[in-house]
Design a protein around this motif. Structure first.
Motif, PDB file in Angstrom:
ATOM      1  N   GLU A  54       0.846  -1.200   0.000  1.00  0.00           N
ATOM      2  CA  GLU A  54       0.000   0.000   0.000  1.00  0.00           C
ATOM      3  C   GLU A  54       0.879   1.247   0.000  1.00  0.00           C
ATOM      4  O   GLU A  54       1.983   1.234   0.518  1.00  0.00           O
ATOM      5  N   VAL A  55       0.356   2.323  -0.555  1.00  0.00           N
ATOM      6  CA  VAL A  55       1.066   3.603  -0.591  1.00  0.00           C
ATOM      7  C   VAL A  55       0.899   4.288   0.760  1.00  0.00           C
ATOM      8  O   VAL A  55      -0.167   4.216   1.390  1.00  0.00           O
ATOM      9  N   GLY A  56       1.964   4.961   1.230  1.00  0.00           N
ATOM     10  CA  GLY A  56       1.895   5.805   2.416  1.00  0.00           C
ATOM     11  C   GLY A  56       1.874   5.087   3.756  1.00  0.00           C
ATOM     12  O   GLY A  56       1.345   5.627   4.727  1.00  0.00           O
ATOM     13  N   LEU A  57       2.435   3.911   3.849  1.00  0.00           N
ATOM     14  CA  LEU A  57       2.479   3.201   5.130  1.00  0.00           C
ATOM     15  C   LEU A  57       3.418   3.898   6.106  1.00  0.00           C
ATOM     16  O   LEU A  57       4.412   4.503   5.707  1.00  0.00           O
ATOM     17  N   SER A  58       3.100   3.791   7.377  1.00  0.00           N
ATOM     18  CA  SER A  58       4.009   4.280   8.410  1.00  0.00           C
ATOM     19  C   SER A  58       5.043   3.193   8.692  1.00  0.00           C
ATOM     20  O   SER A  58       4.931   2.070   8.199  1.00  0.00           O
ATOM     21  N   GLY A  59       6.020   3.519   9.521  1.00  0.00           N
ATOM     22  CA  GLY A  59       7.031   2.530   9.888  1.00  0.00           C
ATOM     23  C   GLY A  59       6.417   1.319  10.557  1.00  0.00           C
ATOM     24  O   GLY A  59       6.771   0.173  10.259  1.00  0.00           O
ATOM     25  N   LYS A  60       5.475   1.562  11.459  1.00  0.00           N
ATOM     26  CA  LYS A  60       4.817   0.457  12.154  1.00  0.00           C
ATOM     27  C   LYS A  60       3.982  -0.380  11.181  1.00  0.00           C
ATOM     28  O   LYS A  60       3.998  -1.607  11.215  1.00  0.00           O
ATOM     29  N   GLY A  61       3.247   0.296  10.300  1.00  0.00           N
ATOM     30  CA  GLY A  61       2.427  -0.408   9.315  1.00  0.00           C
ATOM     31  C   GLY A  61       3.264  -1.235   8.354  1.00  0.00           C
ATOM     32  O   GLY A  61       2.891  -2.342   7.970  1.00  0.00           O
ATOM     33  N   LEU A  62       4.435  -0.694   7.996  1.00  0.00           N
ATOM     34  CA  LEU A  62       5.343  -1.428   7.117  1.00  0.00           C
ATOM     35  C   LEU A  62       5.837  -2.698   7.799  1.00  0.00           C
ATOM     36  O   LEU A  62       5.860  -3.770   7.195  1.00  0.00           O
ATOM     37  N   LYS A  69      11.529 -10.753  10.835  1.00  0.00           N
ATOM     38  CA  LYS A  69      12.184 -10.901  12.126  1.00  0.00           C
ATOM     39  C   LYS A  69      13.247  -9.811  12.263  1.00  0.00           C
ATOM     40  O   LYS A  69      14.032  -9.591  11.361  1.00  0.00           O
ATOM     41  N   GLY A  70      13.257  -9.118  13.390  1.00  0.00           N
ATOM     42  CA  GLY A  70      14.251  -8.079  13.632  1.00  0.00           C
ATOM     43  C   GLY A  70      13.997  -6.793  12.865  1.00  0.00           C
ATOM     44  O   GLY A  70      14.908  -5.997  12.675  1.00  0.00           O
ATOM     45  N   PHE A  71      12.756  -6.559  12.437  1.00  0.00           N
ATOM     46  CA  PHE A  71      12.440  -5.347  11.684  1.00  0.00           C
ATOM     47  C   PHE A  71      12.588  -4.126  12.586  1.00  0.00           C
ATOM     48  O   PHE A  71      12.063  -4.091  13.692  1.00  0.00           O
ATOM     49  N   ALA A  72      13.315  -3.127  12.104  1.00  0.00           N
ATOM     50  CA  ALA A  72      13.466  -1.866  12.832  1.00  0.00           C
ATOM     51  C   ALA A  72      13.715  -0.758  11.826  1.00  0.00           C
ATOM     52  O   ALA A  72      14.563  -0.883  10.936  1.00  0.00           O
ATOM     53  N   VAL A  73      12.979   0.345  11.976  1.00  0.00           N
ATOM     54  CA  VAL A  73      13.146   1.496  11.102  1.00  0.00           C
ATOM     55  C   VAL A  73      14.446   2.198  11.478  1.00  0.00           C
ATOM     56  O   VAL A  73      14.704   2.480  12.643  1.00  0.00           O
ATOM     57  N   VAL A  74      15.269   2.484  10.453  1.00  0.00           N
ATOM     58  CA  VAL A  74      16.535   3.180  10.666  1.00  0.00           C
ATOM     59  C   VAL A  74      16.350   4.676  10.443  1.00  0.00           C
ATOM     60  O   VAL A  74      16.834   5.499  11.210  1.00  0.00           O
ATOM     61  N   GLU A  75      15.610   5.016   9.376  1.00  0.00           N
ATOM     62  CA  GLU A  75      15.408   6.424   9.034  1.00  0.00           C
ATOM     63  C   GLU A  75      14.088   6.564   8.289  1.00  0.00           C
ATOM     64  O   GLU A  75      13.747   5.741   7.435  1.00  0.00           O
ATOM     65  N   GLU A  76      13.364   7.614   8.607  1.00  0.00           N
ATOM     66  CA  GLU A  76      12.090   7.865   7.914  1.00  0.00           C
ATOM     67  C   GLU A  76      12.077   9.299   7.426  1.00  0.00           C
ATOM     68  O   GLU A  76      12.292  10.237   8.197  1.00  0.00           O
ATOM     69  N   THR A  77      11.840   9.470   6.125  1.00  0.00           N
ATOM     70  CA  THR A  77      11.710  10.803   5.530  1.00  0.00           C
ATOM     71  C   THR A  77      10.297  10.913   4.970  1.00  0.00           C
ATOM     72  O   THR A  77       9.482   9.999   5.111  1.00  0.00           O
ATOM     73  N   ALA A  78      10.031  12.027   4.301  1.00  0.00           N
ATOM     74  CA  ALA A  78       8.704  12.236   3.717  1.00  0.00           C
ATOM     75  C   ALA A  78       8.419  11.243   2.596  1.00  0.00           C
ATOM     76  O   ALA A  78       7.260  10.874   2.362  1.00  0.00           O
ATOM     77  N   ASP A  79       9.476  10.780   1.907  1.00  0.00           N
ATOM     78  CA  ASP A  79       9.293   9.901   0.750  1.00  0.00           C
ATOM     79  C   ASP A  79       9.629   8.439   1.005  1.00  0.00           C
ATOM     80  O   ASP A  79       9.124   7.564   0.306  1.00  0.00           O
ATOM     81  N   THR A  80      10.521   8.160   1.938  1.00  0.00           N
ATOM     82  CA  THR A  80      10.996   6.788   2.116  1.00  0.00           C
ATOM     83  C   THR A  80      11.083   6.402   3.591  1.00  0.00           C
ATOM     84  O   THR A  80      11.151   7.250   4.468  1.00  0.00           O
ATOM     85  N   ILE A  81      11.092   5.103   3.783  1.00  0.00           N
ATOM     86  CA  ILE A  81      11.387   4.520   5.096  1.00  0.00           C
ATOM     87  C   ILE A  81      12.530   3.546   4.859  1.00  0.00           C
ATOM     88  O   ILE A  81      12.406   2.608   4.071  1.00  0.00           O
ATOM     89  N   ARG A  82      13.646   3.799   5.528  1.00  0.00           N
ATOM     90  CA  ARG A  82      14.771   2.871   5.465  1.00  0.00           C
ATOM     91  C   ARG A  82      14.739   2.006   6.712  1.00  0.00           C
ATOM     92  O   ARG A  82      14.559   2.499   7.815  1.00  0.00           O
ATOM     93  N   PHE A  83      14.898   0.722   6.511  1.00  0.00           N
ATOM     94  CA  PHE A  83      14.979  -0.220   7.622  1.00  0.00           C
ATOM     95  C   PHE A  83      16.195  -1.083   7.398  1.00  0.00           C
ATOM     96  O   PHE A  83      16.849  -0.989   6.350  1.00  0.00           O
ATOM     97  N   ARG A  84      16.554  -1.876   8.407  1.00  0.00           N
ATOM     98  CA  ARG A  84      17.814  -2.636   8.359  1.00  0.00           C
ATOM     99  C   ARG A  84      17.982  -3.435   7.077  1.00  0.00           C
ATOM    100  O   ARG A  84      19.065  -3.513   6.521  1.00  0.00           O
ATOM    101  N   GLN A  85      16.907  -4.059   6.601  1.00  0.00           N
ATOM    102  CA  GLN A  85      17.019  -4.974   5.469  1.00  0.00           C
ATOM    103  C   GLN A  85      16.715  -4.329   4.127  1.00  0.00           C
ATOM    104  O   GLN A  85      16.851  -4.977   3.092  1.00  0.00           O
ATOM    105  N   GLY A  86      16.239  -3.075   4.108  1.00  0.00           N
ATOM    106  CA  GLY A  86      15.906  -2.489   2.814  1.00  0.00           C
ATOM    107  C   GLY A  86      15.279  -1.121   2.914  1.00  0.00           C
ATOM    108  O   GLY A  86      15.490  -0.376   3.866  1.00  0.00           O
ATOM    109  N   GLU A  87      14.457  -0.804   1.890  1.00  0.00           N
ATOM    110  CA  GLU A  87      13.874   0.530   1.795  1.00  0.00           C
ATOM    111  C   GLU A  87      12.474   0.452   1.191  1.00  0.00           C
ATOM    112  O   GLU A  87      12.209  -0.337   0.292  1.00  0.00           O
TER     113      GLU A  87
END
Length: 172
Positions: A54-62, A69-87
Motif C-alpha cells: 500500500e502507498v503511504g504506510l508508516s514505519g509500524k504499518g510497514l 524478524k528483527g524489523f526496525a526502522v533506521v530512518e524515515e523521511t517524507a518519501d521513504t522509510i529505510r529499515f535494516r534490510q531495505g527501503e
C-alpha cells in the motif's frame, strides 16, 4: 512375567520401526543441528526481494505488512522509510529488501522441524515423537528382566535421565 516370545516380538518391531525411521531421524538430526545456528548466517544466502505494498504506510504499518524478524526502522523521511534490510518508497508503495535464508532443501527441513499446529506437518512431528517413545519402551522389552543387559540398560538409562534433567534445570 512376559514370555521370551513376547520379548522377541518387541525386538522385531523395534528393528523394523528403527529401519523405517532411520531416514526420518537423519532429517531431524540435520535440521536440529541447523537450528542451533539459526541466529548466525551459517549456510544461509542473501536474496533480494521486491514487493508492491500500500502507498503511504508508516514505519509500524510497514513492519506489520512485511512481518520480518528483527524489523526496525533506521530512518524515515517524507518519501521513504529505510529499515535494516531495505527501503520502502511511500509514494509508489514499492519495497526492496534483502533476506538471508537457507537453500530450498535445507529450508524445508528446518520448516519440518519447527512445524506447529498451524502446519499440516505437525502430524509428522507427533508421529515421530510417539515412535521415539516406542523406542524408549521397546528397548527395555528386548531383554528378559533378569538378564544382565536389562539391568545394565536400566542403570545407563537412569544416568542419562538424570543428566538430561540436570542439563535442562541448569543449562538454560
Amino acid at each position: 512375567m512376559p514370555s521370551p516370545k513376547f520379548h522377541n516380538s518387541f525386538r522385531q518391531y523395534h528393528r523394523w520401526i528403527g529401519f523405517f525411521l532411520a531416514g526420518i531421524m537423519a532429517v531431524y538430526a540435520i535440521s536440529g543441528v541447523l537450528l542451533i545456528f539459526r541466529t548466525t548466517d551459517f549456510l544461509k544466502y542473501e536474496s533480494t526481494h521486491e514487493r508492491q505494498l500500500e502507498v503511504g504506510l508508516s514505519g509500524k504499518g510497514l513492519g506489520e505488512q512485511l512481518r520480518m524478524k528483527g524489523f526496525a526502522v533506521v530512518e524515515e523521511t517524507a518519501d521513504t522509510i529505510r529499515f535494516r534490510q531495505g527501503e520502502y518508497n511511500k509514494q509508489s508503495g514499492e519495497v526492496v529488501y534483502t533476506q538471508k535464508d537457507y537453500p530450498a532443501p535445507l529450508a524445508k527441513m528446518v520448516k519440518l522441524h519447527k512445524a506447529t499446529t498451524n502446519s499440516p506437518l505437525f502430524i509428522v512431528n507427533i508421529a515421530f515423537g510417539v515412535a521415539l517413545l516406542f523406542f524408549v519402551v521397546s528397548s527395555f522389552l528386548m531383554f528378559m528382566p533378569r538378564a544382565l543387559p536389562y539391568k545394565n540398560g536400566l542403570k545407563i538409562a537412569g544416568v542419562g535421565f538424570v543428566l538430561m534433567v540436570l542439563m535442562v534445570m541448569f543449562g538454560s
